[in-house]
Design an enzyme around this catalytic site. Structure first.
Site, short mmCIF file in Angstrom:
data_model
loop_
_atom_site.label_atom_id
_atom_site.label_comp_id
_atom_site.label_asym_id
_atom_site.label_seq_id
_atom_site.Cartn_x
_atom_site.Cartn_y
_atom_site.Cartn_z
N ARG A 105 0.95 -1.27 -0.01
CA ARG A 105 -0.12 -0.07 0.03
C ARG A 105 0.79 1.06 0.01
O ARG A 105 2.00 1.22 0.79
CB ARG A 105 -0.81 -0.19 1.37
CG ARG A 105 -1.72 1.11 1.45
CD ARG A 105 -2.65 1.00 2.65
NE ARG A 105 -2.32 1.81 3.59
CZ ARG A 105 -2.95 2.68 4.60
NH1 ARG A 105 -4.39 2.25 4.44
NH2 ARG A 105 -2.55 3.58 5.22
N TYR A 117 -3.19 11.49 6.03
CA TYR A 117 -3.60 10.29 6.40
C TYR A 117 -2.61 9.17 5.80
O TYR A 117 -2.14 9.16 4.75
CB TYR A 117 -4.91 9.80 5.97
CG TYR A 117 -5.07 8.31 6.02
CD1 TYR A 117 -5.41 7.76 7.42
CD2 TYR A 117 -5.23 7.33 5.14
CE1 TYR A 117 -5.47 6.58 7.63
CE2 TYR A 117 -5.01 6.07 5.22
CZ TYR A 117 -5.34 5.45 6.54
OH TYR A 117 -5.35 4.15 6.89
N ASP A 168 -5.07 3.86 -0.26
CA ASP A 168 -6.43 4.14 0.61
C ASP A 168 -6.74 5.44 0.64
O ASP A 168 -6.04 6.38 1.17
CB ASP A 168 -5.92 3.54 2.24
CG ASP A 168 -7.23 3.60 3.03
OD1 ASP A 168 -8.29 4.09 2.65
OD2 ASP A 168 -7.10 3.16 4.02
N HIS A 170 -9.18 6.66 2.33
CA HIS A 170 -9.71 6.88 3.51
C HIS A 170 -11.03 7.79 3.58
O HIS A 170 -11.17 8.88 3.97
CB HIS A 170 -8.71 7.42 4.67
CG HIS A 170 -8.75 6.83 5.95
ND1 HIS A 170 -9.34 7.59 6.82
CD2 HIS A 170 -8.46 5.58 6.17
CE1 HIS A 170 -9.13 6.65 7.93
NE2 HIS A 170 -8.56 5.40 7.51
N GLU A 194 -8.79 2.19 -2.19
CA GLU A 194 -9.80 1.81 -1.11
C GLU A 194 -10.66 3.00 -0.46
O GLU A 194 -10.01 3.99 -0.47
CB GLU A 194 -8.56 1.17 0.03
CG GLU A 194 -9.36 1.04 1.38
CD GLU A 194 -8.17 0.47 2.25
OE1 GLU A 194 -7.19 -0.15 1.88
OE2 GLU A 194 -8.42 0.61 3.47
N GLU A 220 -13.94 -1.81 5.67
CA GLU A 220 -13.21 -2.15 7.05
C GLU A 220 -14.11 -1.58 8.27
O GLU A 220 -13.78 -2.12 9.38
CB GLU A 220 -11.98 -1.25 7.05
CG GLU A 220 -12.05 -0.03 7.02
CD GLU A 220 -10.67 0.79 6.90
OE1 GLU A 220 -9.60 0.42 6.23
OE2 GLU A 220 -10.35 1.75 7.70
N ARG A 241 -13.72 -5.47 2.56
CA ARG A 241 -12.54 -5.47 3.63
C ARG A 241 -13.17 -5.85 5.02
O ARG A 241 -12.47 -5.48 5.85
CB ARG A 241 -11.95 -3.92 3.43
CG ARG A 241 -11.05 -3.89 2.39
CD ARG A 241 -9.94 -3.08 2.28
NE ARG A 241 -9.49 -2.40 3.35
CZ ARG A 241 -8.59 -2.95 4.05
NH1 ARG A 241 -7.97 -3.87 3.80
NH2 ARG A 241 -8.40 -1.93 5.07
N GLU A 297 -4.65 -7.36 4.62
CA GLU A 297 -3.81 -6.23 5.39
C GLU A 297 -2.87 -6.65 6.50
O GLU A 297 -3.49 -7.32 7.34
CB GLU A 297 -4.46 -5.13 5.52
CG GLU A 297 -3.80 -4.03 6.19
CD GLU A 297 -4.73 -2.84 6.53
OE1 GLU A 297 -5.86 -3.19 6.53
OE2 GLU A 297 -4.33 -1.77 6.75
N TRP A 360 -12.16 11.82 8.37
CA TRP A 360 -10.98 11.68 8.57
C TRP A 360 -10.27 10.43 7.69
O TRP A 360 -10.89 9.69 7.57
CB TRP A 360 -10.55 11.22 10.18
CG TRP A 360 -9.18 10.95 10.35
CD1 TRP A 360 -7.93 11.62 10.10
CD2 TRP A 360 -8.67 9.48 10.72
NE1 TRP A 360 -6.88 11.11 10.55
CE2 TRP A 360 -7.32 9.76 10.56
CE3 TRP A 360 -9.34 8.28 10.75
CZ2 TRP A 360 -6.48 8.55 10.69
CZ3 TRP A 360 -8.35 7.18 11.02
CH2 TRP A 360 -7.00 7.29 10.88
O1 KDG Z 1 -8.41 2.74 13.45
C1 KDG Z 1 -8.22 3.26 12.21
C2 KDG Z 1 -7.37 2.34 10.93
O2 KDG Z 1 -7.85 1.13 11.35
C3 KDG Z 1 -7.39 2.85 9.89
O3 KDG Z 1 -7.00 4.07 9.71
C4 KDG Z 1 -6.51 1.89 9.20
O4 KDG Z 1 -7.67 2.62 7.15
C5 KDG Z 1 -7.03 2.04 7.66
C6 KDG Z 1 -6.47 0.65 6.96
O5 KDG Z 1 -6.98 0.56 5.79
O6 KDG Z 1 -5.37 0.07 7.61
MG MG Z 2 -8.33 1.74 4.99
#
Ligand code: KDG
Ligand code: MG
Length: 360
Positions: A105, A117, A168, A170, A194, A220, A241, A297, A360
């Site tokens: 990643r 991030y 990612d 995010h 992602e 996730e 995920r 991951e 975030w």
């Molecule tokens: O607690 C937040 C994390 O689990 C997150 O930021 C991790 O997005 C994430 C990832 O893909 O690992």
């Molecule tokens: Mg993630």
């Protein structure tokens, strides 16, 4: 613990039942219903003559054997390469490649944004929940979209076409912005983009999908099959995920992955550091067993975490291997746990450059 006997019991207390009773040398017994209406004796013979002889002497199995056995030799994992600058990113990707990773990643700092991030000074061991009170990060979609394609161009140039690359987002874009990002990343053949958008609005993914062939991974933070059902059934994503701890345990997660398999969606379980080695061990047993495994991951835990949760899974040349011991193959050392009392830690908050609070 070993199976010493397995008896087929055929009985008719008002109707026919075929029951298999398994007996172990430690006195633990288990029963299973094998009734097939109108064909009971055929099943009884199948069990007695063909299955029971295979069971005697077995038990104490690792979880993956209870899920049907392994489908592959090892679980392909991806690590997190990150850096403030593209040069730093390249150094970090090289580190993972040297360790044998086949998938990485890639997260990079964005010029003009003080913190981004996925980028951390701690590199391989980075922890997003980084302070006792939330720290602040800044976001600009324009700066981000302008920078990311160039990062992947450099990574591809340096590492060639076959290293699997992931990114990612995010949950920070709108569907049309994500569509633009996906299109601009197509020349670099990512394995996945992602969380391009917050996934509450599942139909929003149609818009992304209709514009780009960059594969999409989501899930996730999903907690049930219903969070993913539309995305999977309409083939709006490529990797789901979801993970053991968030999405209902091994049994429910298996159900999500089975639905996904029917729709050409693969697994890509979350494996960040906030998921303990217990969750990682459980994920690995599922990963090794299911037919539609994609990627796992693997954000490495610290030495202290590994000390508190002794485990039998291990990394070797780009793969994680689940433990061969009974159950999950992970424990908690309570004395070690007591040496590490709770310490408050928050994830950051994120603001646009004009101060607006942003996901975030
Ligand atoms: O607690 C937040 C994390 O689990 C997150 O930021 C991790 O997005 C994430 C990832 O893909 O690992
Ligand atoms: Mg993630």
């Amino acid at each position: 613990m070993r199976i010493v006997d397995a008896r087929v019991i055929v009985t008719c207390p008002g109707r026919n039942f075929v029951t298999l009773k398994v007996v172990t040398d430690e006195g633990v017994t288990g029963v299973g219903d094998a009734t097939l209406n109108g064909r009971e004796l055929a099943v009884a013979s199948y069990l007695r003559d063909h299955v029971v002889p295979l069971l005697i002497g077995r038990a104490g199995l690792p979880v993956y054997q209870l899920l049907g056995g392994r489908s592959r030799e090892g679980v392909t994992v991806y690590g997190h390469a990150n850096g403030e600058t593209v040069d730093e990113v390249l150094t970090e990707v090289a580190r993972f490649v040297d360790l044998g990773y086949r998938a990485v990643r890639v997260q990079c700092g964005v010029p003009g944004l003080p913190r981004t991030y996925g980028v951390s000074a701690d590199k391989m061991f980075y922890e997003p929940a980084d302070a006792a009170l939330p720290t602040e990060t800044t976001w600009s979609t324009e700066a981000y979209l302008a920078h990311v394609p160039g990062v992947f161009a450099r990574v591809r140039e340096e590492f060639g076409p076959t290293l699997r690359l992931l990114h990612d987002v995010h949950h920070r874009l709108t569907p049309i912005e994500a569509a633009r990002l996906g299109k601009s990343l197509e020349p670099y053949a990512l394995t996945w983009m992602e969380d391009p958008v917050p996934a509450d609005l599942q139909e929003g993914f149609r818009l992304i999908r209709s514009h780009t062939t960059t594969p999409i991974a989501v899930g996730e933070v999903f907690s049930s099959i219903w969070d993913a059902a539309q995305l999977i059934r309409e083939q709006l994503i490529d990797y789901v995920r979801t993970t053991v701890v968030h999405a209902g345990g091994i049994t429910h997660l298996r159900r999500i992955f089975d639905l996904a398999a029917l729709h050409h969606v693969r697994s890509g379980s979350h494996g960040a550091t906030d998921l303990s080695p217990v969750c990682m061990a459980a994920a690995l047993h599922l990963d090794i067993a299911i037919p539609n495994f994609g990627l796992q991951e693997y954000m490495r835990h610290t030495e202290q975490t590994d000390e508190v949760f002794p485990h039998g899974y291990h990394y070797d040349g780009g793969y994680l291997h689940p433990a061969e011991t009974p159950g999950l193959g992970v424990d908690i050392d309570e004395q070690a746990a007591a040496r590490y009392p709770y310490a408050p830690a928050y994830l950051p908050v994120n603001r646009l450059t004009d101060g607006t609070v942003h996901p975030w």
